[in-house]
Design a protein around this motif. Sequence first.
Motif, PDB file in Angstrom:
ATOM      1  N   HIS A 172       7.851  38.132  25.382  1.00 55.82           N
ATOM      2  CA  HIS A 172       7.175  37.060  26.094  1.00 55.82           C
ATOM      3  C   HIS A 172       7.331  37.452  27.717  1.00 55.82           C
ATOM      4  O   HIS A 172       8.396  36.979  27.991  1.00 55.82           O
ATOM      5  CB  HIS A 172       7.080  35.559  25.575  1.00 55.82           C
ATOM      6  N   HIS A 173       6.471  37.562  28.356  1.00 59.02           N
ATOM      7  CA  HIS A 173       6.538  37.673  29.669  1.00 59.02           C
ATOM      8  C   HIS A 173       6.038  36.328  30.673  1.00 59.02           C
ATOM      9  O   HIS A 173       4.830  36.020  30.342  1.00 59.02           O
ATOM     10  CB  HIS A 173       5.725  38.962  30.226  1.00 59.02           C
ATOM     11  N   ILE A 174       6.888  36.206  31.572  1.00 58.67           N
ATOM     12  CA  ILE A 174       6.444  35.012  32.472  1.00 58.67           C
ATOM     13  C   ILE A 174       6.397  35.558  33.782  1.00 58.67           C
ATOM     14  O   ILE A 174       6.916  36.765  34.183  1.00 58.67           O
ATOM     15  CB  ILE A 174       7.741  33.843  32.233  1.00 58.67           C
ATOM     16  N   GLU A 214      11.332  27.351  31.020  1.00 55.67           N
ATOM     17  CA  GLU A 214      11.694  26.059  30.011  1.00 55.67           C
ATOM     18  C   GLU A 214      10.670  25.861  28.980  1.00 55.67           C
ATOM     19  O   GLU A 214      10.759  25.906  28.045  1.00 55.67           O
ATOM     20  CB  GLU A 214      12.124  24.907  30.852  1.00 55.67           C
ATOM     21  N   GLN A 215       9.262  25.936  29.524  1.00 53.58           N
ATOM     22  CA  GLN A 215       8.158  25.673  28.788  1.00 53.58           C
ATOM     23  C   GLN A 215       8.056  26.724  27.822  1.00 53.58           C
ATOM     24  O   GLN A 215       7.635  26.425  26.787  1.00 53.58           O
ATOM     25  CB  GLN A 215       6.837  25.614  29.679  1.00 53.58           C
ATOM     26  N   LYS A 216       8.295  28.090  28.312  1.00 54.67           N
ATOM     27  CA  LYS A 216       8.021  29.040  27.387  1.00 54.67           C
ATOM     28  C   LYS A 216       9.106  29.124  26.259  1.00 54.67           C
ATOM     29  O   LYS A 216       8.649  29.317  24.924  1.00 54.67           O
ATOM     30  CB  LYS A 216       8.359  30.508  27.818  1.00 54.67           C
ATOM     31  N   ILE A 217      10.316  28.679  26.497  1.00 52.10           N
ATOM     32  CA  ILE A 217      11.254  28.602  25.516  1.00 52.10           C
ATOM     33  C   ILE A 217      11.025  27.296  24.375  1.00 52.10           C
ATOM     34  O   ILE A 217      10.998  27.516  23.313  1.00 52.10           O
ATOM     35  CB  ILE A 217      12.568  28.151  26.084  1.00 52.10           C
ATOM     36  N   LEU A 218      10.464  26.434  25.183  1.00 49.95           N
ATOM     37  CA  LEU A 218      10.032  25.207  24.310  1.00 49.95           C
ATOM     38  C   LEU A 218       8.853  25.507  23.047  1.00 49.95           C
ATOM     39  O   LEU A 218       8.828  25.123  22.302  1.00 49.95           O
ATOM     40  CB  LEU A 218       9.801  24.000  25.228  1.00 49.95           C
ATOM     41  N   GLU A 219       7.835  26.036  23.969  1.00 48.20           N
ATOM     42  CA  GLU A 219       6.689  26.616  22.999  1.00 48.20           C
ATOM     43  C   GLU A 219       7.085  27.458  21.952  1.00 48.20           C
ATOM     44  O   GLU A 219       6.412  27.445  20.994  1.00 48.20           O
ATOM     45  CB  GLU A 219       5.741  27.489  24.248  1.00 48.20           C
ATOM     46  N   ARG A 268      21.266  28.129  29.514  1.00 50.16           N
ATOM     47  CA  ARG A 268      22.476  27.589  28.335  1.00 50.16           C
ATOM     48  C   ARG A 268      22.083  26.381  27.731  1.00 50.16           C
ATOM     49  O   ARG A 268      22.691  26.342  26.635  1.00 50.16           O
ATOM     50  CB  ARG A 268      23.658  27.227  29.786  1.00 50.16           C
ATOM     51  N   THR A 269      21.215  25.748  28.370  1.00 50.06           N
ATOM     52  CA  THR A 269      20.822  24.285  27.725  1.00 50.06           C
ATOM     53  C   THR A 269      20.347  24.845  26.221  1.00 50.06           C
ATOM     54  O   THR A 269      20.328  24.021  25.249  1.00 50.06           O
ATOM     55  CB  THR A 269      19.690  23.665  28.384  1.00 50.06           C
ATOM     56  N   HIS A 270      19.488  25.779  25.990  1.00 54.62           N
ATOM     57  CA  HIS A 270      18.628  26.077  24.991  1.00 54.62           C
ATOM     58  C   HIS A 270      19.318  27.223  24.097  1.00 54.62           C
ATOM     59  O   HIS A 270      18.864  27.918  23.318  1.00 54.62           O
ATOM     60  CB  HIS A 270      17.319  26.337  25.260  1.00 54.62           C
ATOM     61  N   ASP A 271      20.807  27.512  24.318  1.00 56.49           N
ATOM     62  CA  ASP A 271      21.537  28.541  23.621  1.00 56.49           C
ATOM     63  C   ASP A 271      20.845  29.950  23.640  1.00 56.49           C
ATOM     64  O   ASP A 271      20.485  30.433  22.744  1.00 56.49           O
ATOM     65  CB  ASP A 271      21.717  27.921  22.251  1.00 56.49           C
ATOM     66  N   VAL A 272      20.314  30.289  24.806  1.00 53.13           N
ATOM     67  CA  VAL A 272      19.504  31.477  25.095  1.00 53.13           C
ATOM     68  C   VAL A 272      20.458  32.524  25.773  1.00 53.13           C
ATOM     69  O   VAL A 272      20.799  31.933  26.876  1.00 53.13           O
ATOM     70  CB  VAL A 272      18.246  31.284  25.703  1.00 53.13           C
ATOM     71  N   LEU A 273      20.804  33.381  25.425  1.00 53.46           N
ATOM     72  CA  LEU A 273      21.685  34.456  26.112  1.00 53.46           C
ATOM     73  C   LEU A 273      20.875  35.109  27.472  1.00 53.46           C
ATOM     74  O   LEU A 273      19.728  35.406  27.430  1.00 53.46           O
ATOM     75  CB  LEU A 273      22.107  35.601  25.339  1.00 53.46           C
ATOM     76  N   TYR A 274      21.642  34.873  28.437  1.00 53.93           N
ATOM     77  CA  TYR A 274      21.178  35.439  29.750  1.00 53.93           C
ATOM     78  C   TYR A 274      21.604  36.912  30.025  1.00 53.93           C
ATOM     79  O   TYR A 274      22.859  36.910  30.293  1.00 53.93           O
ATOM     80  CB  TYR A 274      21.664  34.488  31.118  1.00 53.93           C
ATOM     81  N   ILE A 275      20.785  37.726  30.250  1.00 58.61           N
ATOM     82  CA  ILE A 275      21.329  39.060  30.322  1.00 58.61           C
ATOM     83  C   ILE A 275      20.637  39.708  31.765  1.00 58.61           C
ATOM     84  O   ILE A 275      19.197  39.392  32.083  1.00 58.61           O
ATOM     85  CB  ILE A 275      20.277  40.322  29.410  1.00 58.61           C
TER      86      ILE A 275
END
Length: 456
Positions: free
Chosen positions: A179-181, A207-212, A248-255
Amino acid sequence: MTAPQLTEADRQKFDEQVVYPWEDVSVARSSKTFLTRGEGIYVYDDAGNRLIDGPGGMWCVNVGHGRTEIAEAIAQQALTLGYVSPWSFGMDHTLRLTQRLAAYAPGDLNHVFYTTCGSTAVDSALRFMFFYNNCRGLPKKKQIIARRGGYHGSTFLGATCSGKIGDKAYMDMAEGLVHHISNPKPLDRPAGMSVDAFCDVLVEELEQKILELGPESVGAFIAEPVLGSGGVVVPPPGYHQRTREVCRTHDVLYISDEVVTAFGRLGSMFASDDIYGIVPDMITTAKGLTSGYVPMGALFISDRLFDELRDLSVDPTYFTNGFTYSGHPVAVAAAEKNLDIIENENLLEHVREVGPYFQARLGELAALEVVREVRGEGLMAAVECSLDPDNPDEARDSEFLLTVDRISQENGLILRPVYSSCVMSPALIITRKEIDQLVDILRAAIEQASRETRAN
Ligand SMILES: Cc1ncc(COP(=O)(O)O)c(C=O)c1O
């Protein structure tokens, strides 16, 4: 050494038989310039013309062309032991290189997986994220967020993550996975909005994309510290730290995709921590690792992820990802010598010293009528042009950039036109005098191209 004499028929055969990257199969192509040798920041074509290598090969010739030390290290290694299977055997100098790389890398990114290039480093990072979440019993947590305009390579996953929409026509992508932002391009900042507010909007969008999508479905966010072939986009202050925090808040790995920025381009071994103040979960690198003398990439993975996996795994749990040429002995030898040069010649300090001069001299071009923006950091820069800066038109402006490119090359400078920008990343050894030469040729080319285009 004399250059090979190529006939027109030879050139045509080359065009007919060699499939280039990004080949347009619909048109009969014009012949490429043939290069015969390189020295420092320069390359020579087969007519003997000396050209400044503006893009540093493809953002990779960090220590410059013609380095005898690297050539000798490669030859010596090929003679001593030309191949070792990374599945079955180790080598002392692979251990030496790995420890050295881990010491340069930010925070706890001490695990190094060697690859063949940047694309396979990105692919391996994403496959590691899939593997990690499968091991954790989170098989749904696989979606990837990337940025429009980003470039992450030509493997299936890397290409899917890349956000250059024009490159996707006629090519299949891994549907529904990425998903591109927005990316933080300064020209996209709405009029009247402050840089801080622009940064707020961009962070909020992630953040909105992660929540969506649902945090339980999102596995990774991938971003270049400075968006490279997407037009050298330097983020607003705090952007990477804040997006890192959201992940970090949403347990998403940052590459962090440092295929271009690692090993000196911005004046640091890694830009993630030294320049942008973050410790990602994974970092992908290639290019400057061997300065392009032989292919090599490396994926850095944090101890945290490995510790977690070790705690979770009771039965054999294989990360079934590997390449015949992972950690190729010749590439390891080239990388070690390349890093010696970066250190012994203080190239990081040199970039920090000449980088601002490079940016300032290029910045002078902003006064030209057709220059929309000059952007950059360290020895990475883009000059974006438009024949009508108030009404940019990508097709027309890209055509104009091709004219600038042709004239520059006639006058001794290779550029890399990307849409309506020319991007530059010369060898890190470039001097102030050579920067002056580069900027003078570019200015003259833009001026001449404007005159020619307007006359037609
Ligand atoms: C940021 C970034 N990631 C990945 C890649 C892919 O690297 P390679 O062409 O070595 O596969 C590139 C190549 O330019 C790049 O710029």
